[in-house]
Enzyme design. Structure first.
Site, PDB file in Angstrom:
ATOM      1  N   GLU A  94      10.898   0.638   2.050  1.00  0.00           N
ATOM      2  CA  GLU A  94      11.632   1.085   0.873  1.00  0.00           C
ATOM      3  C   GLU A  94      10.774   2.040   0.046  1.00  0.00           C
ATOM      4  O   GLU A  94       9.549   1.927   0.020  1.00  0.00           O
ATOM      5  CB  GLU A  94      12.058  -0.126   0.033  1.00  0.00           C
ATOM      6  CG  GLU A  94      13.089  -0.955   0.774  1.00  0.00           C
ATOM      7  CD  GLU A  94      13.545  -2.214   0.049  1.00  0.00           C
ATOM      8  OE1 GLU A  94      14.637  -2.685   0.367  1.00  0.00           O
ATOM      9  OE2 GLU A  94      12.818  -2.724  -0.813  1.00  0.00           O
ATOM     10  N   CYS A 107       7.657   6.253  -5.824  1.00  0.00           N
ATOM     11  CA  CYS A 107       6.856   5.093  -5.447  1.00  0.00           C
ATOM     12  C   CYS A 107       7.066   4.920  -3.943  1.00  0.00           C
ATOM     13  O   CYS A 107       8.193   4.692  -3.493  1.00  0.00           O
ATOM     14  CB  CYS A 107       7.341   3.874  -6.227  1.00  0.00           C
ATOM     15  SG  CYS A 107       6.532   2.351  -5.717  1.00  0.00           S
ATOM     16  N   CYS A 114       3.259  -6.208   4.587  1.00  0.00           N
ATOM     17  CA  CYS A 114       1.942  -6.042   3.957  1.00  0.00           C
ATOM     18  C   CYS A 114       0.901  -6.912   4.627  1.00  0.00           C
ATOM     19  O   CYS A 114       1.197  -8.015   5.075  1.00  0.00           O
ATOM     20  CB  CYS A 114       2.010  -6.377   2.468  1.00  0.00           C
ATOM     21  SG  CYS A 114       0.457  -5.970   1.628  1.00  0.00           S
ATOM     22  N   CYS A 118      -0.162 -11.637  -1.692  1.00  0.00           N
ATOM     23  CA  CYS A 118      -0.033 -11.959  -3.114  1.00  0.00           C
ATOM     24  C   CYS A 118       1.206 -12.843  -3.316  1.00  0.00           C
ATOM     25  O   CYS A 118       2.308 -12.473  -2.894  1.00  0.00           O
ATOM     26  CB  CYS A 118       0.091 -10.684  -3.931  1.00  0.00           C
ATOM     27  SG  CYS A 118      -1.227  -9.518  -3.568  1.00  0.00           S
ATOM     28  N   CYS A 121       4.598 -11.552  -4.972  1.00  0.00           N
ATOM     29  CA  CYS A 121       5.173 -10.299  -4.483  1.00  0.00           C
ATOM     30  C   CYS A 121       6.155 -10.546  -3.346  1.00  0.00           C
ATOM     31  O   CYS A 121       5.837 -11.243  -2.378  1.00  0.00           O
ATOM     32  CB  CYS A 121       4.038  -9.399  -4.018  1.00  0.00           C
ATOM     33  SG  CYS A 121       4.608  -7.950  -3.119  1.00  0.00           S
ATOM     34  N   SER A 197      -2.649   2.880  -5.575  1.00  0.00           N
ATOM     35  CA  SER A 197      -2.801   1.584  -6.229  1.00  0.00           C
ATOM     36  C   SER A 197      -3.191   0.544  -5.183  1.00  0.00           C
ATOM     37  O   SER A 197      -2.486   0.348  -4.199  1.00  0.00           O
ATOM     38  CB  SER A 197      -1.478   1.201  -6.887  1.00  0.00           C
ATOM     39  OG  SER A 197      -1.574  -0.083  -7.432  1.00  0.00           O
ATOM     40  N   LEU A 221      -5.112  -5.846 -10.682  1.00  0.00           N
ATOM     41  CA  LEU A 221      -6.150  -6.848 -10.933  1.00  0.00           C
ATOM     42  C   LEU A 221      -5.547  -8.237 -11.214  1.00  0.00           C
ATOM     43  O   LEU A 221      -5.860  -9.195 -10.540  1.00  0.00           O
ATOM     44  CB  LEU A 221      -7.024  -6.389 -12.105  1.00  0.00           C
ATOM     45  CG  LEU A 221      -8.303  -7.185 -12.286  1.00  0.00           C
ATOM     46  CD1 LEU A 221      -9.251  -6.991 -11.124  1.00  0.00           C
ATOM     47  CD2 LEU A 221      -9.006  -6.797 -13.593  1.00  0.00           C
ATOM     48  N   HIS A 222      -4.737  -8.311 -12.231  1.00  0.00           N
ATOM     49  CA  HIS A 222      -3.984  -9.526 -12.598  1.00  0.00           C
ATOM     50  C   HIS A 222      -4.832 -10.715 -13.072  1.00  0.00           C
ATOM     51  O   HIS A 222      -4.303 -11.596 -13.743  1.00  0.00           O
ATOM     52  CB  HIS A 222      -3.050  -9.974 -11.473  1.00  0.00           C
ATOM     53  CG  HIS A 222      -2.121  -8.896 -11.029  1.00  0.00           C
ATOM     54  ND1 HIS A 222      -1.331  -8.191 -11.906  1.00  0.00           N
ATOM     55  CD2 HIS A 222      -1.878  -8.354  -9.809  1.00  0.00           C
ATOM     56  CE1 HIS A 222      -0.635  -7.284 -11.248  1.00  0.00           C
ATOM     57  NE2 HIS A 222      -0.958  -7.354  -9.971  1.00  0.00           N
ATOM     58  N   ASN A 296       9.027  -8.998 -12.715  1.00  0.00           N
ATOM     59  CA  ASN A 296      10.395  -9.231 -12.263  1.00  0.00           C
ATOM     60  C   ASN A 296      10.393 -10.425 -11.338  1.00  0.00           C
ATOM     61  O   ASN A 296       9.878 -10.336 -10.233  1.00  0.00           O
ATOM     62  CB  ASN A 296      10.893  -8.011 -11.497  1.00  0.00           C
ATOM     63  CG  ASN A 296      10.688  -6.792 -12.348  1.00  0.00           C
ATOM     64  OD1 ASN A 296      11.369  -6.601 -13.328  1.00  0.00           O
ATOM     65  ND2 ASN A 296       9.677  -6.000 -11.989  1.00  0.00           N
ATOM     66  N   CYS A 339       8.711  -3.282  -9.646  1.00  0.00           N
ATOM     67  CA  CYS A 339       7.425  -3.646  -9.046  1.00  0.00           C
ATOM     68  C   CYS A 339       7.469  -5.044  -8.454  1.00  0.00           C
ATOM     69  O   CYS A 339       7.907  -5.988  -9.108  1.00  0.00           O
ATOM     70  CB  CYS A 339       6.338  -3.625 -10.113  1.00  0.00           C
ATOM     71  SG  CYS A 339       5.733  -2.004 -10.406  1.00  0.00           S
TER      72      CYS A 339
HETATM   73  S1  SF4 Z   1       1.336  -6.867  -4.285  1.00  0.00           S
HETATM   74 FE1  SF4 Z   1       0.864  -5.158  -2.922  1.00  0.00          FE
HETATM   75  S2  SF4 Z   1      -0.952  -5.864  -1.771  1.00  0.00           S
HETATM   76 FE2  SF4 Z   1      -0.018  -7.699  -2.681  1.00  0.00          FE
HETATM   77  S3  SF4 Z   1       1.363  -8.477  -1.071  1.00  0.00           S
HETATM   78 FE3  SF4 Z   1       2.577  -7.131  -2.424  1.00  0.00          FE
HETATM   79  S4  SF4 Z   1       2.558  -5.133  -1.415  1.00  0.00           S
HETATM   80 FE4  SF4 Z   1       0.872  -6.362  -0.550  1.00  0.00          FE
END
Ligand code: SF4
Length: 346
Positions: A94, A107, A114, A118, A121, A197, A221-222, A296, A339
């Site tokens: 996407e 973007c 991935c 994370c 995500c 990023s 970073l988070h 989100n 995001c």
């Molecule tokens: S935030 Fe970025 S690096 Fe982390 S799992 Fe999602 S796509 Fe991958």
């Protein structure tokens, strides 16, 4: 099924010139074809109208042009456009067009799924299937540039590698794509308008510094506390904050380029004073900017956006320490284009 013929766009201009010479033709024919492929965005050899029919057939016999196909396109109420992009082997990634007052940002994705994991995500649930090729990254940008001209009446102005995938886990192809995007024979965009990023792969950040790249760096970073970061970004165990920080110090010593940190504040996870104090300690060695990004929620509700009090506390402490801070409202939420929401749901 993947086509056995080679993708002609995997060839450099010199390789194309050599190919024509090896066929008993003139090397400059390679320049003409290269221009069709990259400056004119030809999707088919038959589009190459100043190339003879025999030559086009010869190209057809030897190569394919593996263009992406924008399969479905969703437009949000706020003007955001999300594309489901089909690749030549049927996989889907996407990409998102994000309009703002004076700019249009693309973007783009760098991997199918991935490599990282994370927890907050949506993409991480897809697992990495493969890296994108340079031309598949480039094509996403071209498609969004066309959409920007159509819907916003202006060309694309900025690119962020913040879609699916960890760009530094596909570094060579990302670099090749950026070379093409910034090349006058490609899109001719300034590298200063491109931001890569990353979740933080120390070895590659150092390599980027050595390669003297001209694009901007952002780090998701988070948390600046190892224990907390590992609990939400498990790969932090392999690449702990001390290594990341050392790589960023190296990056800054070489580039003198400001570092941007992407940061979401979640309720009960990183919303305390000790969290912002750790962030200040982590990033104050170099000019820094912290983007506080609105979260989100993805389906299970494990992560929730912290209340405004926590956000205000972060802003106050960061500003008191001369760290630039912006609050980023998410765009395209109604179409799952914000995001962390990209997960091929469309
Ligand atoms: S935030 Fe970025 S690096 Fe982390 S799992 Fe999602 S796509 Fe991958």
């Amino acid at each position: 099924m993947a086509n056995k013929k080679k993708d002609v766009r995997a060839l450099t201009k010199d390789q194309l010139r050599n190919f024509f010479e090896s066929q008993g033709d003139k090397a400059f024919r390679g320049n003409q074809v290269y221009e069709w492929l990259w400056s004119k965005g030809a999707h088919d050899f038959d589009d190459m109208t100043n190339v003879s029919k025999e030559t086009r057939q010869m190209l057809e016999d030897n190569f394919v042009i593996n263009h992406i196909k924008v399969d479905t396109m969703q437009r949000s109420n706020d003007g955001t456009v999300k594309n489901a992009v089909q690749l030549h082997d049927g996989l889907v990634v996407e990409s998102v067009l994000i309009p703002a007052k004076n700019r249009t940002t693309a973007c783009v994705s760098s991997q199918v799924g991935c490599s990282l994991d994370c927890l907050f995500c949506a993409t991480s649930r897809l697992k990495r299937m493969r890296n994108l090729n340079p031309d598949e990254i480039y094509d996403q940008v071209v498609a969004i540039d066309n959409q920007s001209r159509l819907y916003q009446d202006r060309p694309l102005s900025n690119i962020v590698f913040m879609g699916m995938g960890e760009p530094l886990m596909n570094y060579n192809n990302v670099i090749k794509a950026i070379d093409k995007i910034t090349d006058v024979e490609g899109l001719g965009m300034s590298p200063r308008r491109i931001t890569v990023s990353t979740s933080g792969v120390p070895k590659i950040i150092k390599k980027m510094a050595d390669d003297e790249v001209k694009f901007k760096l952002a780090v998701s970073l988070h948390s600046a506390i190892d224990e907390v970061r590992t609990s939400i970004m498990p790969f932090n165990e392999t690449f702990p904050l001390a290594d990341l920080r050392a790589a960023l110090e190296y990056w800054y010593s070489k580039t003198k380029s400001r570092i941007t940190y992407e940061y979401v504040i979640w309720k009960g996870i990183n919303d305390k004073r000790k969290d912002v104090d750790a962030l200040v300690q982590f990033c104050k060695f170099a000019p820094s900017k912290v983007n506080l990004i609105e979260y989100n929620p993805i389906d299970d509700g494990q992560f929730q956006q912290a209340p405004d009090d926590a956000i205000n506390m972060y802003v106050k402490v960061l500003e008191a320490n001369n760290i630039t801070v912006t609050i980023r409202r998410s765009r395209g939420k109604d179409i799952d284009a914000a995001c962390g929401q990209l997960a091929n749901k469309s």
